[in-house]
Design a protein around this motif. Sequence first.
Motif, mmCIF file in Angstrom:
data_model
loop_
_atom_site.group_PDB
_atom_site.id
_atom_site.type_symbol
_atom_site.label_atom_id
_atom_site.label_comp_id
_atom_site.label_asym_id
_atom_site.label_seq_id
_atom_site.Cartn_x
_atom_site.Cartn_y
_atom_site.Cartn_z
ATOM 1 N N SER A 804 3.344 -6.462 -3.651
ATOM 2 C CA SER A 804 4.688 -6.283 -4.187
ATOM 3 C C SER A 804 4.697 -5.176 -5.224
ATOM 4 N N GLY A 805 5.857 -4.566 -5.411
ATOM 5 C CA GLY A 805 5.991 -3.489 -6.385
ATOM 6 C C GLY A 805 7.056 -2.516 -5.950
ATOM 7 N N THR A 806 7.205 -1.399 -6.684
ATOM 8 C CA THR A 806 8.134 -0.356 -6.276
ATOM 9 C C THR A 806 7.498 0.478 -5.175
ATOM 10 N N HIS A 807 8.290 1.341 -4.556
ATOM 11 C CA HIS A 807 7.778 2.213 -3.505
ATOM 12 C C HIS A 807 6.604 3.061 -4.019
ATOM 13 N N HIS A 808 6.745 3.666 -5.205
ATOM 14 C CA HIS A 808 5.697 4.531 -5.748
ATOM 15 C C HIS A 808 4.440 3.737 -6.062
ATOM 16 N N GLN A 809 4.609 2.544 -6.634
ATOM 17 C CA GLN A 809 3.449 1.725 -6.987
ATOM 18 C C GLN A 809 2.668 1.301 -5.745
ATOM 19 N N LEU A 810 3.386 0.898 -4.707
ATOM 20 C CA LEU A 810 2.711 0.429 -3.487
ATOM 21 C C LEU A 810 2.064 1.586 -2.735
ATOM 22 N N MET A 811 2.693 2.736 -2.756
ATOM 23 C CA MET A 811 2.070 3.898 -2.112
ATOM 24 C C MET A 811 0.779 4.284 -2.838
ATOM 25 N N ALA A 812 0.784 4.185 -4.162
ATOM 26 C CA ALA A 812 -0.404 4.537 -4.934
ATOM 27 C C ALA A 812 -1.555 3.581 -4.656
ATOM 28 N N LYS A 813 -1.251 2.307 -4.350
ATOM 29 C CA LYS A 813 -2.315 1.325 -4.078
ATOM 30 C C LYS A 813 -2.983 1.573 -2.733
ATOM 31 N N GLN A 814 -2.240 2.266 -1.804
ATOM 32 C CA GLN A 814 -2.787 2.636 -0.497
ATOM 33 C C GLN A 814 -3.343 1.427 0.257
ATOM 34 N N LYS A 815 -2.529 0.381 0.308
ATOM 35 C CA LYS A 815 -2.931 -0.817 1.069
ATOM 36 C C LYS A 815 -1.933 -1.066 2.206
ATOM 37 N N ALA A 816 -1.430 -2.286 2.311
ATOM 38 C CA ALA A 816 -0.617 -2.670 3.466
ATOM 39 C C ALA A 816 0.651 -1.827 3.585
ATOM 40 N N TYR A 817 1.413 -1.697 2.481
ATOM 41 C CA TYR A 817 2.664 -0.944 2.531
ATOM 42 C C TYR A 817 2.401 0.523 2.858
ATOM 43 N N PHE A 818 1.345 1.068 2.272
ATOM 44 C CA PHE A 818 0.960 2.455 2.532
ATOM 45 C C PHE A 818 0.721 2.671 4.026
ATOM 46 N N ASN A 819 0.048 1.715 4.672
ATOM 47 C CA ASN A 819 -0.214 1.813 6.106
ATOM 48 C C ASN A 819 1.075 1.766 6.911
ATOM 49 N N LEU A 820 2.012 0.929 6.484
ATOM 50 C CA LEU A 820 3.296 0.845 7.179
ATOM 51 C C LEU A 820 4.051 2.168 7.085
ATOM 52 N N VAL A 821 4.059 2.760 5.899
ATOM 53 C CA VAL A 821 4.755 4.031 5.705
ATOM 54 C C VAL A 821 4.128 5.121 6.570
ATOM 55 N N ASN A 822 2.813 5.174 6.580
ATOM 56 C CA ASN A 822 2.132 6.178 7.394
ATOM 57 C C ASN A 822 2.476 6.024 8.870
ATOM 58 N N ALA A 823 2.606 4.765 9.317
ATOM 59 C CA ALA A 823 2.922 4.529 10.723
ATOM 60 C C ALA A 823 4.313 5.031 11.090
ATOM 61 N N GLN A 824 5.216 5.103 10.070
ATOM 62 C CA GLN A 824 6.580 5.542 10.351
ATOM 63 C C GLN A 824 6.818 7.013 10.028
ATOM 64 N N THR A 825 5.856 7.667 9.405
ATOM 65 C CA THR A 825 6.060 9.061 8.991
ATOM 66 C C THR A 825 6.055 9.973 10.207
ATOM 67 N N LEU A 826 7.096 10.794 10.291
ATOM 68 C CA LEU A 826 7.251 11.659 11.459
ATOM 69 C C LEU A 826 6.613 13.027 11.263
ATOM 70 N N LEU A 827 6.690 13.536 10.021
ATOM 71 C CA LEU A 827 6.248 14.917 9.793
ATOM 72 C C LEU A 827 4.860 14.952 9.193
#
Length: 827
Positions: A804-827
Amino acid sequence: MGRWIKIDGHDIRSLNLRHFRECIGVVSQEPVLFGTTIRNNIRYGQEDVTDEEIEKATKEANAYDFIMDLPEKFNTLVGERGAQMSGGQKQRIAIARALVRNPKILLLDEATSALDTESEAVVQAALEKASRGRTTIVIAHRLSTIQTADEIMTIVGGTVAERGTHAELMEKKGLYYSLATAQSIKKAEYSEESAETVPIKNHEETPPSNSLISEKASIKHIPQKVSEEEVKPEEEHLPQVSLLKLFRLNKSEWPLIAIGTLAAIINGACSPVFAVIFGKIVTIFEIKNVSTSYKEQIQHEANILSIIFAGIGVVSFLTYFFQGFLYGRSGEILTMRLRHMAFKAMLRQDISWFDDKKNSTGALTTRLATEAAQVQMAVGSRLGVIAQNISTMGLSIIISFIYGWEMTLLILVIAPVLTVTGMLEVSALTGFANRDKKEMQRAGKVAIEAVENIRTVASLTRERAFEKMYEENMQKPYRNAQKKAQIYGSCYAFSQAFLYFTYAAGFRFGAYLITAGRMTPEGVFVVFTAIAYGAVAVGETLTFVPDYAKAKSGAAHLFALFERTPAIDSYSEEGDKPDTFSGRLEFHEVTFIYPTRPDVPILQDLSLTIERGQTVAFVGSSGCGKSTSVQLLQRFYDPLKGQVLFDSTDVKHLNVQWLRSQIGIVSQEPVLFDCSIAENIAYGDNNRTVPMDEIIAAAKAANIHIFIEELPEKYNTRVGDKGTQLSGGQKQRIAIARALIRQPKMLLLDEATSALDNESEKVVQQALDQARKGRTCIVIAHRLSTIQNADIIVVINNGKIIESGTHHQLMAKQKAYFNLVNAQTLL
């Protein structure tokens, strides 16, 4: 120049329709599964397919593994419209259904747009595998799913604006480039300081894995395989319903029934009175002498008796009119009242009641249509006929005793035989009525399922299969009717034939009494005529036995519904109604399982605190518990353990209607009603008459007012059945306006933009951003680009919060949420 669509050089209008459609496999955004097993759903793709071919298709669709994890495997029931399966599972079953026919053309219409990231990855892999060697046409809003397409076309206003590969279109930096850019998720450099996680109460931090959720865990509350012939619990304990109990429902019409009964009694008395007059008029024609005075006496008596006959006719006309009118009126009022009570009782039930397969849409609508009408057979106009027949039989027996008690006794000795025959009819036909009701409900379910999903049925070319299925469900009532006809015919034939046996014995005995001087010819005629009318009354009453059996069965089912008290009663006035609600929410160690699937845990000790005015986003794979959490907030269900708190008050202590009035909800597929736009918006607050200026204000807040003003009838425009006259984005914005009209303290957004194209999503997202200002807002989202600005993002896995956390905090942790974002990134 002509316009056409050609397949292999042939205009599709020249091709056989069934053959053409059998060459096409379709997987749509919302795949329709039918309320049967997984095996049968796949078999709808190709009727003569073998089990080996089904298994091969499921392996190609990446569905085999999760199916084999189910207790009943391929024999698992998927529920009505596949409701017991997660989105990804439904899609993969639909893909297997399309592949099993080995189609030459594969049409993929938004096949992954409504899925979470992980389910999308699995389904996308299945689609790419299925597309090999086939002509494939893909309609997509998520552009990340079509980067490998041989050719991409962007369409504007019905014409092709751009075409080319992904790389070519990105180089042009035109419309496709702008759409792709709009879908990219912001990335930035994250410092260690920004990685501080917003605290969430009592949850365990678990390391991310390659798979956020296992296939077994993503299975929704799938019921165990249930035999169609299994006896339903409610049917085993149906209440006994007497006529008096039904009459209590008709008590406001008792004056009508009383007058109708009086008219029926008088009407019934006409026949025995006629018997007496008939006996007299027959005997006055006996030739005693031919004197003039005797002829005048015959003429005088005949005139008087004829006038009496005419008087009986007038009385019969009036009494028949009042009997039919008053009983018919009271019966129709009762039918309307029963239907209203049944519909109200259905709406009162909790959601778990509707989860039960026997309470499907088809079954409930069939019950609503038939059961009240069946009850009317017992207490409507036919009850007046029964009252009339009782009057006829009673007065006939009295008159017969007066004119010849010996002959009457002889005939009455035979009466118990007729009674026993009638009792046999009742017991046999009641059983048939119960069986017929169940079979007709199944047939109704098949019919509704086929008609509601006619596009899917037509695309699968399974019209004849559903026709056959409907016919098979009608065969059992048909066979029951044949058996019923034999039993009913035998009993009725025996009762009617026995009347003539009675005549034979009675006439022989009457002749003996006349020769013995113990009866007169007039008495014999009176007794026989009275008994004849009484016998006709008995026969007519017995013909109502089948209807009474149906009415008794229908009344028992209706009263079982009326007397069922739901665990969560939305009509109850009990519970607290606080003057204020700030919008603070808390899940305190919540554990939940669905009643229809008690062995699959959905939420496990979930704890979360949401402060007033916060926007909290739930993300995670299908079946992880996101939508379940929202349903607990609306109190569709109660948790097995733990508490859901509103301003520190357990929701179980709050009034259900008050609780739900504090919540506005916008779902992925909003349901609009077939009325005007203004009425649909006003439905958001039914506690008052919503003035037009508030409706317009809500429409402006939802960013839909300008569009409505451009319509010919503006706010009076009808939206069509389920809003079919509007686009997805327009429906969503009307749903937002409907949610805002009640001024909710809490807003629930359940995949509110996932099914929309980029342009519609942009407009709807603006409306949502405006709507959630100053409100506690819970967002369920698969498109992570829509929740980057949320105050807290909660990642759920297997019913537990793992991050749990904000978008920036979860991206910085590079765990589950980070993996989800990477899976959806188009560019």
